[in-house]
Design a protein around this motif. Sequence first.
Motif, PDB file in Angstrom:
ATOM      1  N   ALA A  13      -0.746   7.058  -3.920  1.00 29.43           N
ATOM      2  CA  ALA A  13      -0.898   6.159  -2.651  1.00 29.43           C
ATOM      3  C   ALA A  13      -1.933   5.269  -2.682  1.00 29.43           C
ATOM      4  O   ALA A  13      -2.272   4.104  -2.185  1.00 29.43           O
ATOM      5  CB  ALA A  13      -0.792   7.012  -1.422  1.00 29.43           C
ATOM      6  N   SER A  14      -3.146   5.718  -3.355  1.00 28.82           N
ATOM      7  CA  SER A  14      -4.530   5.330  -3.163  1.00 28.82           C
ATOM      8  C   SER A  14      -4.870   4.197  -4.379  1.00 28.82           C
ATOM      9  O   SER A  14      -5.773   3.306  -4.299  1.00 28.82           O
ATOM     10  CB  SER A  14      -5.649   6.164  -3.066  1.00 28.82           C
ATOM     11  N   ILE A  15      -3.929   4.226  -5.333  1.00 30.49           N
ATOM     12  CA  ILE A  15      -4.179   3.271  -6.628  1.00 30.49           C
ATOM     13  C   ILE A  15      -3.080   2.107  -6.390  1.00 30.49           C
ATOM     14  O   ILE A  15      -2.027   2.405  -6.266  1.00 30.49           O
ATOM     15  CB  ILE A  15      -4.170   3.940  -7.975  1.00 30.49           C
ATOM     16  N   PRO A  16      -3.559   0.890  -6.539  1.00 29.66           N
ATOM     17  CA  PRO A  16      -2.701  -0.298  -6.319  1.00 29.66           C
ATOM     18  C   PRO A  16      -1.667  -0.018  -7.317  1.00 29.66           C
ATOM     19  O   PRO A  16      -1.803   0.446  -8.413  1.00 29.66           O
ATOM     20  CB  PRO A  16      -3.761  -1.433  -6.729  1.00 29.66           C
ATOM     21  N   SER A  17      -0.231  -0.467  -6.940  1.00 30.69           N
ATOM     22  CA  SER A  17       0.566  -0.271  -7.782  1.00 30.69           C
ATOM     23  C   SER A  17       0.828  -0.614  -9.131  1.00 30.69           C
ATOM     24  O   SER A  17       1.160  -0.171 -10.200  1.00 30.69           O
ATOM     25  CB  SER A  17       1.913  -0.637  -7.190  1.00 30.69           C
ATOM     26  N   GLU A  18       0.185  -2.032  -9.246  1.00 27.04           N
ATOM     27  CA  GLU A  18       0.130  -2.537 -10.534  1.00 27.04           C
ATOM     28  C   GLU A  18      -0.914  -1.745 -11.537  1.00 27.04           C
ATOM     29  O   GLU A  18      -0.827  -1.917 -12.823  1.00 27.04           O
ATOM     30  CB  GLU A  18      -0.051  -4.066 -10.557  1.00 27.04           C
ATOM     31  N   LEU A  19      -1.884  -1.217 -11.113  1.00 25.54           N
ATOM     32  CA  LEU A  19      -2.744  -0.492 -11.812  1.00 25.54           C
ATOM     33  C   LEU A  19      -2.274   1.234 -12.143  1.00 25.54           C
ATOM     34  O   LEU A  19      -2.853   1.691 -13.309  1.00 25.54           O
ATOM     35  CB  LEU A  19      -4.013  -0.175 -11.358  1.00 25.54           C
ATOM     36  N   LEU A  20      -1.395   1.627 -11.360  1.00 23.80           N
ATOM     37  CA  LEU A  20      -0.599   2.898 -11.499  1.00 23.80           C
ATOM     38  C   LEU A  20      -0.553   3.374 -12.755  1.00 23.80           C
ATOM     39  O   LEU A  20      -0.835   4.369 -13.522  1.00 23.80           O
ATOM     40  CB  LEU A  20      -0.037   3.544 -10.334  1.00 23.80           C
ATOM     41  N   GLU A  21       0.441   2.389 -13.250  1.00 21.74           N
ATOM     42  CA  GLU A  21       1.023   2.628 -14.666  1.00 21.74           C
ATOM     43  C   GLU A  21      -0.188   2.691 -15.904  1.00 21.74           C
ATOM     44  O   GLU A  21       0.100   3.765 -16.655  1.00 21.74           O
ATOM     45  CB  GLU A  21       2.063   1.444 -14.945  1.00 21.74           C
TER      46      GLU A  21
END
Length: 476
Positions: free
Chosen positions: A223-231
């Motif tokens: 939840a705390s990492i922006p979705s585009e960076l999570l990958e």
Amino acid sequence: MRISPRIQFTENIILECGDEAFETKGVDLSLQGIKIENTYPEYCKDNVKVSFELNGKPVTLNGKLYRNEQKEMVIVFKESPEKIAETVGSYITNKIYESGHCPFCEYPIQKTDKYCPKCGMYLNFSSSNVIKVINDFKLGKVIEKLTQEEKDSIVETGISNNMEMIGTNEKMKEVFHLIRKYAATDYPVLIVGETGTGKELTARAIHQKSNRANKPFIVVNCASIPSELLEAELFGYEKGAFTGADKRKPGKIELADGGTLFLDEIGDMPYNLQAKLLRFLQEYTFERLGGTQTLKADVRIIAATNVNLKKAIEEGRFREDLYYRLSVLTIELPPLRERGEDVVIMAKYFVDRYSKEIGKNIKGLTKDAIDLIRSYSWPGNVRELINVIRKAVVLTDKEYIDAEDLDIKVDSSESENISNILDIRKHTERLEKKLLREAFIRTRGNITKMAKLLGISRPKVYKLLEKHNIGEIHIK
Ligand SMILES: Nc1ncnc2c1ncn2[C@@H]1O[C@H](COP(=O)(O)OP(=O)(O)OP(=O)(O)O)[C@@H](O)[C@H]1O
Ligand SMILES: [Mg+2]
């Protein structure tokens, strides 16, 4: 912290071990055991029978003999809480009330006090429930001599430095049981629970008890990492994979190789990434972003969520196939308000721990503080309890933390709701109006008949009709 009383007990005692019997003298008596004079031969340890008189009545209890840290001889009782309560528990309780003082803080007490008015400790030990709570708490903390299995069922220690997981409630015992069972496997685990119930602590416990304990435990909060960076965070990337990727970076999956990857707030993972995670869970292979090489990693996945994933599936936010993959082994952490006396046991434990941590000598909680802790609903669960206790420990100047030291905002709307539900006057008025209207309809407003039906006088009927503003009145 001592939570069970100890009293002086210098009576004669017979010890039986197999066919032999010895006589010795007691030193003191507690709910856990009896300390004896140092005369007993040590070759007979695990199964002894100890007999003595309590108020002139003979009592025989099974026990186990050992030498404590001060090299004194102690017999630990191996008996059910019921048996302890009716024998030693009742005896100690009588002695405590006779003495007129709390055995923990010496404050004067009355026979009617169930808890000490000053330190809030239990005073009546003739109830098996009280004995059970105390035994459970002490097993893990104090009587190191008992078996690991018994100890584990109460306090999960050694999860990591300075981290302990406390629970005596049946629901928490079940959690501890599952932690141990799941630790022995490599399957994914899904941990479900409200905020602050200990999801991360549970994940760490599983890791620590598994044979991956010496390998990394890596946390990724979806939840705390922006979705585009999570990958990129999970799978890593090659140099030039995207603008700004100026060198190769391994992902958390690679870093967790051999260990455990904790995916917190899994419900917030973007939908397209869920497919990639599922693939990893099926084959344990992956590619870095911008990479062509297929890599392998030996990682155990533990996921946690405080949202209802089934609902997220219905709403098309969470993949059903991933859910089934993750939820083969599940642990549900109960909210603190459903853990009974654990909230008080934990509060006392945290007072002890945090006051030691900052070098204060706080002795405990007052009865009012304990009552408040029991009655509050703890929406933020264990984390909220820790915060409230820590703040009180830091701010108070008193020996015992009082209710006013606890920064708890009791939800007034909740207590209002409850008082609405239970308000006798309001219910009576409603019923009165209903019966009056019924009588009015049946008699078509005939006051004499109404008075008869309702069993009240005519003037009273007038009064009530006026009060409840009911219909036109036909007077005969
Ligand atoms: N049974 C327990 N005994 C002692 N401490 C506990 C227990 N459960 C939780 N804690 C402590 O409470 C705090 C919150 O626990 P944790 O972070 O594991 O909860 P969480 O469920 O992951 O919360 P969130 O949903 O907010 O992320 C931590 O400091 C943890 O050590
Ligand atoms: Mg958490």
